[in-house]
Scaffold this active site. Structure first.
Site, PDB file in Angstrom:
ATOM      1  N   LYS A 214       0.538   3.036  -4.320  1.00  0.00           N
ATOM      2  CA  LYS A 214       0.507   2.560  -2.932  1.00  0.00           C
ATOM      3  C   LYS A 214      -0.903   2.672  -2.357  1.00  0.00           C
ATOM      4  O   LYS A 214      -1.389   1.765  -1.676  1.00  0.00           O
ATOM      5  CB  LYS A 214       1.496   3.329  -2.067  1.00  0.00           C
ATOM      6  N   ASN A 222      -6.976  -1.778   3.954  1.00  0.00           N
ATOM      7  CA  ASN A 222      -6.970  -1.208   5.300  1.00  0.00           C
ATOM      8  C   ASN A 222      -8.374  -1.110   5.899  1.00  0.00           C
ATOM      9  O   ASN A 222      -8.620  -1.643   6.984  1.00  0.00           O
ATOM     10  CB  ASN A 222      -6.263   0.150   5.297  1.00  0.00           C
TER      11      ASN A 222
END
Length: 336
Positions: A214, A222
């Site tokens: 992840k 991000n």
């Protein structure tokens, strides 16, 4: 934990934002004994109106009366404590969390990034190493020791529409695992509890590999989105930014490999997966637009720290980390 003839658990949810609220109402609807630890408008809403979930297809579910408090001692010892805030918010509550502990209380942290407990029962030379990026003073590890932790990776997307009102966007997978990879009675009980709540919670033999899988996308897309204000599709379809993302992921993969982690998907497949999500704003971009504190250290600083521990050059990660941290540094008042 309670005896095996009482399946339901006494559970405290600390942090009733999108994920904490989603998990909490799912478990409450399944009959678990849930106490929400909240404050401010969230606490007031929970105490006066309960908690409500708007599902992805628009249906609504509600628990009209819930246990909610800002007093950890009043909540008392729990079977399970779920830390449902962002990584940089854990230290502020660490001293209070032990008030929820009984002899066998288990803690499930639900933070993104490399967790503070990463090297607890780690099978290698770095066993016991503190991850300074996420636990700079050692306060978290001192008050929430790794011995109590069950690892967890959070995949669902949810939104806090208003205090006490959660919208579930997609996903329900919360894989769990012991730091030492064993299939213990307690990790099976946590998995079974989550499954009763309608969540997918497989017990994994290597929870760290799932954390990295992840994180692989989060540490890249991000911060790039936070710096550029671009969506996932934009980043992946613009060749220069796609190249930066690939370079960061390549550096991270080397760090992970040195720590014994092998990714089950290829780098290119991971980028294509992000591109398929489309013009989605990452959580960090949403935080930028809402003027919230960013998860920079857990998602990026921790990887840079692990790179130093493994003698791995990470020039792209270091550059993006520095640029993403710069606005917060620039906003700090100058020293006298």
């Amino acid at each position: 934990m309670r005896s095996m003839d009482d399946r339901h658990l006494k559970i405290a949810i600390i942090g009733v934002g999108a994920i904490g609220g989603y998990v909490g109402i799912r478990l409450a609807l399944a009959g678990e004994d849930v106490t929400f630890i909240a404050r401010g408008a969230n606490l007031e809403a929970l105490q006066s109106r309960g908690i409500r979930l708007v599902t992805a297809d628009g249906e609504e579910q509600a628990v009209a009366k819930v246990k909610a408090t800002d007093d950890y001692a009043a909540a008392g010892p729990q079977d399970l404590v779920i830390l449902a805030m962002k990584a940089h918010q854990v230290e502020a509550v660490a001293r209070e969390v032990p008030k929820l502990f009984g002899p066998d209380t288990v803690v499930v942290p639900m933070q993104n990034g490399i967790p503070y407990w990463y090297f607890h029962r780690y099978p290698g030379a770095l066993a016991g190493t503190r991850v300074h990026s996420v636990d700079p003073s050692g306060l978290i590890g001192e008050h929430i020791p790794g011995e109590r932790v069950i690892g967890c990776v959070v995949y669902p997307a949810a939104e806090l529409l208003s205090p006490g009102v959660i919208k579930h966007v997609e996903g329900n997978r919360f894989p769990v695992g012991e730091p030492d990879g064993t299939t213990s009675a307690r990790v099976k009980r946590v998995s079974e509890c989550f499954i009763r709540g309608g969540l997918q919670a497989p017990v994994l033999a290597d929870i760290r590999a799932e954390i990295w899988l992840k994180l692989w996308g989060n540490l890249t897309f991000n911060p790039i989105s936070a710096l550029s204000r671009a969506t996932l599709a934009d980043i992946c379809q613009y060749p220069p930014s796609r190249a930066v993302a690939a370079a960061m992921m390549g550096e991270a993969e080397i760090v992970a490999n040195k720590l014994g982690i092998t990714f089950r998907v290829s780098l290119e497949k991971r980028i294509k997966g992000a591109e398929r999500v489309g013009h989605h704003k990452t959580s960090m971009l949403q935080d930028v637009e809402s003027a919230r504190t960013l998860e920079i250290d857990a998602l990026l600083g921790s990887v840079a720290e692990l790179a130093r521990l493994t003698d791995t050059p990470t020039p792209h990660i270091d550059t993006v980390y520095a640029l993403t941290k710069l606005p917060a540094f620039a906003a700090e008042p100058a020293a006298a």
